[in-house]
Design a protein around this motif. Structure first.
Motif, PDB file in Angstrom:
ATOM      1  N   ASP A 134      66.926  57.003  58.500  1.00 19.97           N
ATOM      2  CA  ASP A 134      65.597  56.415  58.796  1.00 19.97           C
ATOM      3  C   ASP A 134      64.736  56.956  57.925  1.00 19.97           C
ATOM      4  OD1 ASP A 134      63.482  55.027  59.820  1.00 19.97           O
ATOM      5  OD2 ASP A 134      63.880  55.629  62.038  1.00 19.97           O
ATOM      6  N   TYR A 135      64.941  56.426  56.689  1.00 18.92           N
ATOM      7  CA  TYR A 135      63.968  56.996  55.692  1.00 18.92           C
ATOM      8  C   TYR A 135      62.641  56.434  55.757  1.00 18.92           C
ATOM      9  CZ  TYR A 135      68.545  57.637  53.558  1.00 18.92           C
ATOM     10  OH  TYR A 135      69.697  58.022  53.470  1.00 18.92           O
ATOM     11  N   PRO A 136      62.114  55.541  56.190  1.00 16.25           N
ATOM     12  CA  PRO A 136      60.618  54.898  56.381  1.00 16.25           C
ATOM     13  C   PRO A 136      60.172  55.989  57.403  1.00 16.25           C
ATOM     14  CG  PRO A 136      61.888  53.147  56.304  1.00 16.25           C
ATOM     15  CD  PRO A 136      63.046  53.996  56.432  1.00 16.25           C
ATOM     16  N   ARG A 137      60.694  56.269  58.678  1.00 16.58           N
ATOM     17  CA  ARG A 137      60.052  57.055  59.585  1.00 16.58           C
ATOM     18  C   ARG A 137      60.169  58.559  59.287  1.00 16.58           C
ATOM     19  NH1 ARG A 137      60.869  55.325  64.831  1.00 16.58           N
ATOM     20  NH2 ARG A 137      59.910  57.587  65.747  1.00 16.58           N
ATOM     21  N   ALA A 138      61.107  59.147  58.227  1.00 16.91           N
ATOM     22  CA  ALA A 138      61.059  60.291  57.551  1.00 16.91           C
ATOM     23  C   ALA A 138      59.782  60.368  56.869  1.00 16.91           C
ATOM     24  CB  ALA A 138      62.100  60.614  56.824  1.00 16.91           C
ATOM     25  N   GLU A 139      59.436  59.339  55.886  1.00 19.59           N
ATOM     26  CA  GLU A 139      58.400  59.401  55.063  1.00 19.59           C
ATOM     27  C   GLU A 139      57.059  59.452  55.779  1.00 19.59           C
ATOM     28  OE1 GLU A 139      56.238  56.201  51.844  1.00 19.59           O
ATOM     29  OE2 GLU A 139      58.034  55.770  52.571  1.00 19.59           O
ATOM     30  N   GLN A 140      56.869  58.669  56.816  1.00 20.30           N
ATOM     31  CA  GLN A 140      55.656  58.789  57.772  1.00 20.30           C
ATOM     32  C   GLN A 140      55.502  60.080  58.120  1.00 20.30           C
ATOM     33  OE1 GLN A 140      56.267  56.205  61.313  1.00 20.30           O
ATOM     34  NE2 GLN A 140      53.935  55.967  61.576  1.00 20.30           N
ATOM     35  N   ILE A 141      56.370  60.673  58.606  1.00 19.21           N
ATOM     36  CA  ILE A 141      56.239  62.053  59.053  1.00 19.21           C
ATOM     37  C   ILE A 141      55.715  62.927  58.241  1.00 19.21           C
ATOM     38  CG2 ILE A 141      57.547  64.258  60.145  1.00 19.21           C
ATOM     39  CD1 ILE A 141      57.128  62.221  62.200  1.00 19.21           C
ATOM     40  N   TYR A 142      56.234  62.836  57.051  1.00 23.85           N
ATOM     41  CA  TYR A 142      55.942  63.800  55.873  1.00 23.85           C
ATOM     42  C   TYR A 142      54.503  63.568  55.404  1.00 23.85           C
ATOM     43  CZ  TYR A 142      60.868  64.846  55.467  1.00 23.85           C
ATOM     44  OH  TYR A 142      62.125  65.220  55.791  1.00 23.85           O
ATOM     45  N   ALA A 167      55.567  61.917  43.755  1.00 27.48           N
ATOM     46  CA  ALA A 167      55.518  63.110  44.558  1.00 27.48           C
ATOM     47  C   ALA A 167      56.164  64.265  44.159  1.00 27.48           C
ATOM     48  CB  ALA A 167      56.137  62.572  45.883  1.00 27.48           C
ATOM     49  N   TYR A 168      57.116  64.117  43.480  1.00 25.81           N
ATOM     50  CA  TYR A 168      57.715  65.242  42.642  1.00 25.81           C
ATOM     51  C   TYR A 168      56.776  66.024  41.945  1.00 25.81           C
ATOM     52  CZ  TYR A 168      62.250  63.459  44.465  1.00 25.81           C
ATOM     53  OH  TYR A 168      63.386  62.953  45.455  1.00 25.81           O
ATOM     54  N   GLU A 169      56.238  65.045  40.994  1.00 25.95           N
ATOM     55  CA  GLU A 169      55.227  65.722  40.172  1.00 25.95           C
ATOM     56  C   GLU A 169      53.975  66.324  40.671  1.00 25.95           C
ATOM     57  OE1 GLU A 169      54.613  62.051  37.825  1.00 25.95           O
ATOM     58  OE2 GLU A 169      55.840  62.347  36.220  1.00 25.95           O
ATOM     59  N   ARG A 170      53.740  66.032  41.971  1.00 20.16           N
ATOM     60  CA  ARG A 170      52.571  66.680  42.538  1.00 20.16           C
ATOM     61  C   ARG A 170      53.189  68.015  43.074  1.00 20.16           C
ATOM     62  NH1 ARG A 170      50.250  63.567  47.469  1.00 20.16           N
ATOM     63  NH2 ARG A 170      49.173  65.364  47.610  1.00 20.16           N
ATOM     64  N   ALA A 171      54.458  68.175  43.426  1.00 20.20           N
ATOM     65  CA  ALA A 171      55.087  69.307  44.163  1.00 20.20           C
ATOM     66  C   ALA A 171      55.130  70.180  42.765  1.00 20.20           C
ATOM     67  CB  ALA A 171      56.490  69.015  44.532  1.00 20.20           C
ATOM     68  N   ASP A 229      57.117  71.716  49.255  1.00 22.23           N
ATOM     69  CA  ASP A 229      58.335  71.820  49.773  1.00 22.23           C
ATOM     70  C   ASP A 229      58.182  70.333  50.457  1.00 22.23           C
ATOM     71  OD1 ASP A 229      59.408  73.785  49.137  1.00 22.23           O
ATOM     72  OD2 ASP A 229      58.919  74.907  50.660  1.00 22.23           O
ATOM     73  N   VAL A 230      57.017  69.792  51.199  1.00 22.41           N
ATOM     74  CA  VAL A 230      56.695  68.809  51.637  1.00 22.41           C
ATOM     75  C   VAL A 230      56.623  67.521  50.861  1.00 22.41           C
ATOM     76  CG1 VAL A 230      55.361  67.444  53.410  1.00 22.41           C
ATOM     77  CG2 VAL A 230      55.817  69.909  53.757  1.00 22.41           C
ATOM     78  N   LEU A 231      56.126  67.774  49.900  1.00 25.22           N
ATOM     79  CA  LEU A 231      56.059  66.704  48.615  1.00 25.22           C
ATOM     80  C   LEU A 231      57.390  66.473  48.316  1.00 25.22           C
ATOM     81  CD1 LEU A 231      52.844  67.990  46.863  1.00 25.22           C
ATOM     82  CD2 LEU A 231      53.196  65.578  48.126  1.00 25.22           C
ATOM     83  N   CYS A 232      58.286  67.532  48.093  1.00 20.15           N
ATOM     84  CA  CYS A 232      59.777  67.235  47.692  1.00 20.15           C
ATOM     85  C   CYS A 232      60.454  66.297  48.479  1.00 20.15           C
ATOM     86  CB  CYS A 232      60.358  68.637  47.367  1.00 20.15           C
ATOM     87  SG  CYS A 232      62.136  68.324  46.574  1.00 20.15           S
ATOM     88  N   LEU A 233      60.236  66.786  49.928  1.00 24.57           N
ATOM     89  CA  LEU A 233      60.878  65.908  50.753  1.00 24.57           C
ATOM     90  C   LEU A 233      60.381  64.495  50.940  1.00 24.57           C
ATOM     91  CD1 LEU A 233      61.107  68.566  53.785  1.00 24.57           C
ATOM     92  CD2 LEU A 233      63.002  67.665  52.705  1.00 24.57           C
TER      93      LEU A 233
END
Length: 666
Positions: free
Chosen positions: A19-27, A60-64, A39-43
């Protein structure tokens, strides 16, 4: 109130369940609630990447990495995103940076190798895969990828070893089974390859690459029907797979399913309009249609397709050769020879083009070049050179020597070129001929042959050998020096007398006729004649048509029985051996009229008056724009003036026959 750690765990559970959309919303909520966290940005990047949103993932990876430059997972994941975006230089840079931070990451070494392989830097890729395997010997993907890189470097034995290890470590590894099959197929181990493809498909029935490669292997095993099924499944699995469409078209063409083949090639062209090979393949199907249906429009379409292939790829030697074939079938001999010459210039060892060039040179009467070029036939797939301990004869003295002549093609060639036995005997040779089985009884009567051996029987001792159709080259035969001393074949005189007595029951001008060749011959549709075309001859007063037809074609007799009379001796012909009765009967006739088959060669070799009906673009031996032939002084040639027009040929014959009968009467 849940803690940040609990919220992070909830997002991870959503991610693991897909459930990638819900995971994205949580992060994203978590990042708003707390300070930016690498770490959260990587997730978050992983959740976006899983949804195919590569730009968002990269951001997101570049921000991390902006927060934590040594964040190995973010750097590795950014490399995967760049690889998915086909930005392989950047991907390689990411993996190298990650490995500087942690050189023990086997996955990163494997991914680095994949990026380098995409850049064509296989030596570096191989080194990266080897390092991944040093760190993790059980890394199945690294074994498979190393196999792919080694295959590119033509190191097949080591590649196969790594593919085998990959499938040992991971029994359901469809990609590795497919790659192993391809490597084994490259070593012509087709049965093993087929087994590997089948194992790949057992794991993943829609694996398009395995389906396509299995089809290719089946084609090599002459299992075209099964190949069609596999190619069709491959294009259904991946409709954008142009190789599978092309292969499906080729398989259909092999089965003479021309319209289906054309549709497949058009599917490729729709996806890749600049695909030279497919235009070449399309031209070949159109040419096959033209050769069977004899429609000028199809010849023109084939020409256009080959010309398009050449326009896309000017160095395409095969398309140049095939364009020459079209022109040869249109009787445009000079143009055909030019195109064959261009193919040879592009690919000097192109045996088929040399052979075709030889045909056109001979047709134009340029025998010296033609017979020399014709030696290239031994390097084509249609000819298998013989191997003997004794040397091949190349024109040196034959006094007191025993020479073996061996045939290489059909009965007609054997009957035409056995004339050279006399020349060999005149040079002092004892001449042996390894004859096709059907010709042994007739050729055993040839006075220039000391011994006739049935093909397949044990050969006697001999001193040198020569292929039958190499003799014109060795003797330096030109149009002016063709050995045309006929007759050079001789039937049994008692048999001739017997047939003459029998023919007394059929008074008149007796014409022996042959209308059908073997249907297995590729050009038979062009050379064989419907029996009904002989009607204008049968309508002439005093003409008696005598059938010399045996086997295929005889069934047409029943269809014309109510239209005109033909004397048919049925199965009695050649009951004592192939061509024995035919030869004796021909010597008892006034004229023989035949299509382009061995019977015409027999009649010419017997010095019987012969009219030969030829297609618009006849065989090379009949020369260009001639109505006579240097090979047979008693033969006249009647060639079509356009494709498929036998009626015109027989109208001309009927006119000539009336003139002939009138002159005999006067």
């Amino acid at each position: 109130m849940p803690t940040a750690h609990e919220i992070l765990g909830l997002g991870w559970r959503y991610y693991q369940t897909g459930d990638y959309p819900r995971a994205e919303q949580i992060y994203r909520q978590l990042l708003q609630a707390i300070a930016p966290n690498a770490d959260v940005l990587c997730l978050l990047g992983s959740a976006c990447q899983a949804q195919g949103r590569l730009d968002d993932a990269a951001a997101a990876y570049e921000r991390a990495l902006g927060l934590h430059a040594q964040h190995v997972q973010a750097r590795t994941n950014l490399g995967a995103v760049r690889a998915a975006q086909n930005r392989f230089e950047e991907a390689v840079a990411c993996y190298r940076q990650a490995l500087r931070a942690d050189p023990t990451l086997a996955d990163a070494h494997n991914n680095l190798g994949a990026g380098l392989a995409k850049l064509g830097r296989y030596d570096e890729a191989i080194a990266a895969y080897r390092e991944a395997l040093r760190l993790q010997p059980s890394h199945a993907e690294a074994h498979n990828n190393l196999g792919v890189a080694l295959t590119e470097q033509k190191q097949l034995d080591e590649a196969i070893a790594h593919y085998r290890e990959a499938v040992r470590l991971k029994l359901d590894y469809a990609e590795a089974y497919s790659n192993l099959g391809a490597a084994l197929a490259s070593q012509e181990k087709l049965e093993e390859a087929i087994t590997c493809y089948q194992k790949a498909l057992a794991v993943k029935p829609t694996h398009a690459k395995a389906l396509n490669n299995l089809g290719v292997a089946l084609m090599h095993k002459d299992r075209a029907d099964e190949a069609v099924q596999r190619f069709a499944a491959a294009v259904q699995s991946n409709p954008e797979n142009v190789d599978a469409w092309n292969n499906l078209g080729t398989a259909y063409a092999t089965k003479d399913r021309h319209e289906e083949a054309i549709r497949c090639f058009q599917e490729v062209i729709r996806r890749e309009p600049e695909h030279s090979e497919v235009y070449n393949n399309l031209g070949s199907v159109l040419l096959k249609q033209a050769g069977t249906q004899l429609k000028q429009g199809q010849f023109d379409a084939a020409v256009a397709s080959y010309e398009r292939a050449i326009a896309i790829k000017p160095e395409h030697a095969e398309a140049h050769n095939n364009l020459g074939v079209v022109y040869s079938l249109q009787n445009r001999v000079h143009e055909a020879r030019d195109w064959f010459g261009k193919a040879i210039a592009l690919k000097p060892d192109y045996a088929d083009a040399h052979k075709n060039h030889a045909f056109m040179s001979i047709v134009l009467g340029e025998f010296t070049e033609g017979w020399r070029e014709y030696e290239w036939r031994w390097k084509t797939k249609d000819f298998t050179p013989r191997s003997f301990a004794q040397p091949a004869w190349e024109g040196e003295s034959l006094a007191g020597r025993r020479i073996l002549i061996y045939p290489e093609q059909g009965l007609g060639d054997a009957l035409q070129f056995i004339r050279y036995a006399k020349l060999l005997e005149q040079r002092g040779a004892t001449v042996y001929f390894e004859a096709p089985k059907p010709l042994v009884p007739l050729l055993s009567r040839c006075p220039y042959l000391a011994l006739v051996i049935r093909a397949g029987d044990e050969l006697p001792d001999f001193d040198c050998h020569v292929a039958l159709v190499s003799l014109p080259r060795v003797f330096g035969t030109t149009v002016e020096t063709v050995p045309a001393d006929v007759p050079y074949l001789f039937p049994d005189q008692d048999l001739v007398a017997s047939w003459r007595r029998e023919l007394q029951a059929f008074p008149g001008f007796r014409i022996g006729i042959v209308w059908q060749g073997s249907p297995s011959y590729s050009a038979d549709k062009r050379r064989s004649i419907p029996l009904s075309c002989f009607a204008p001859l049968a309508a002439i007063d005093d003409v008696k048509l005598i059938s010399l037809q045996k086997g295929h074609g005889s069934e047409q007799l029943a269809a014309v029985r109510d239209r005109f009379a033909i004397v048919d001796f049925g199965d009695r012909l050649d009951s004592t051996g192939a061509f024995m009765d035919s030869a004796a009967l021909m010597k008892s006739l006034d004229l023989v009229i035949t299509c382009d088959t061995a019977s015409g060669h027999l009649a010419g070799a017997l010095a019987v008056p012969t009219w030969r009906a030829l297609s618009y673009a006849p065989d090379y031996r009949w020369l260009y724009e001639r109505e006579d032939t240097p090979w047979y002084p008693t033969m006249r040639l009647f060639k079509q003036t356009e494709h498929g027009d036998w009626d015109g040929v027989f109208r001309r014959m009927a006119d000539e026959l009336r003139t002939l009968l009138a002159s005999r009467g006067s």
